[in-house]
Design a protein around this motif. Structure first.
Motif, short mmCIF file in Angstrom:
data_model
loop_
_atom_site.label_atom_id
_atom_site.label_comp_id
_atom_site.label_asym_id
_atom_site.label_seq_id
_atom_site.Cartn_x
_atom_site.Cartn_y
_atom_site.Cartn_z
N MET A 143 0.82 -1.21 0.00
CA MET A 143 0.00 0.00 0.00
C MET A 143 0.85 1.26 0.00
SD MET A 143 -2.98 -0.76 2.72
CE MET A 143 -3.98 -2.21 2.64
N GLU A 193 -1.32 7.04 0.02
CA GLU A 193 -2.64 7.43 -0.49
C GLU A 193 -3.64 6.28 -0.32
OE1 GLU A 193 -4.73 8.89 -4.64
OE2 GLU A 193 -2.58 9.22 -4.36
N THR A 194 -3.20 5.05 -0.59
CA THR A 194 -4.08 3.90 -0.43
C THR A 194 -4.48 3.73 1.03
OG1 THR A 194 -3.02 2.81 -2.29
CG2 THR A 194 -4.29 1.42 -0.83
N ARG A 195 -3.56 3.98 1.95
CA ARG A 195 -3.86 3.84 3.38
C ARG A 195 -4.90 4.85 3.83
NH1 ARG A 195 1.64 2.93 3.27
NH2 ARG A 195 2.27 0.88 3.99
N LEU A 241 -7.48 5.85 2.06
CA LEU A 241 -8.78 5.58 1.46
C LEU A 241 -9.76 5.04 2.49
CD1 LEU A 241 -7.79 3.90 -1.93
CD2 LEU A 241 -8.63 6.22 -1.56
#
Length: 181
Positions: free
Chosen positions: A22, A25-27, A29
């Protein structure tokens, strides 16, 4: 560069799964339903009665999903049920009542209050025309010239109230439900 997922995996000798893969940015979400209120409902389309979860925030619809706690649908929805969000939010959704008067050639746009008043007035006038108070000297109190056909998604409580209002209140005798047809 150490924050890049691939470099991070190499440096920590990880397998590259889960959090290792991850980005920051993914974390960050979150599900679109995070921070919403949820109401249980029933799909408006057919007589099956699939359960729906209606997610809303600040008076606005956010999402509609199948209800996993529903013994009928167990969280699954057919294509029409899955598209019920669009039923309420599509920009081409009709939001006014279209009315064409007798012998009229053009449709008129009416607000809901005016349309409901027209329906109520016509129902009462029709009831008055066909209401029978007595028959053979005995009280009858019935209206045989107006009928009601309920929708397939009405629940027991709604059908009970409809029966009481239309039979007891208006004297109607022709009351049925689409689920019986």
């Amino acid at each position: 560069m150490a924050r890049w997922p691939v470099i991070s995996q190499i440096l920590r000798k990880s397998d590259g799964m889960g959090p290792d893969a991850m980005s920051d940015e993914t974390r960050r979400l979150a599900p679109r339903t995070a921070g919403t209120d949820v109401a249980r409902s029933v799909c408006p389309y057919c007589a099956v009665g699939c359960g729906q979860l209606v997610f809303h925030r600040d008076g606005r619809l956010v999402a509609i999903e199948g209800d996993p706690a529903s013994p009928i649908s167990e969280g699954h929805l057919c294509p029409k049920g899955a598209a019920s969000y669009e039923l309420l939010t599509h920009p081409a959704r009709a939001t006014h009542v279209k009315y064409r008067p007798p012998f009229g050639r053009e449709w008129q746009m009416l607000d809901l209050e005016t349309a409901l008043d027209m329906v109520a007035d016509r129902l009462w006038t029709t009831r008055e025309r066909g209401f029978t108070e007595t028959r053979d000297g005995l009280p009858l109190m019935q209206c045989a010239n107006v009928a009601h056909l309920g929708g397939a998604t009405l629940d027991n409580e709604e059908n009970y109230l409809i029966k009481k209002l239309f039979a007891g209140g208006l004297g109607m005798v022709a009351i049925s439900n689409q689920a019986r047809i």
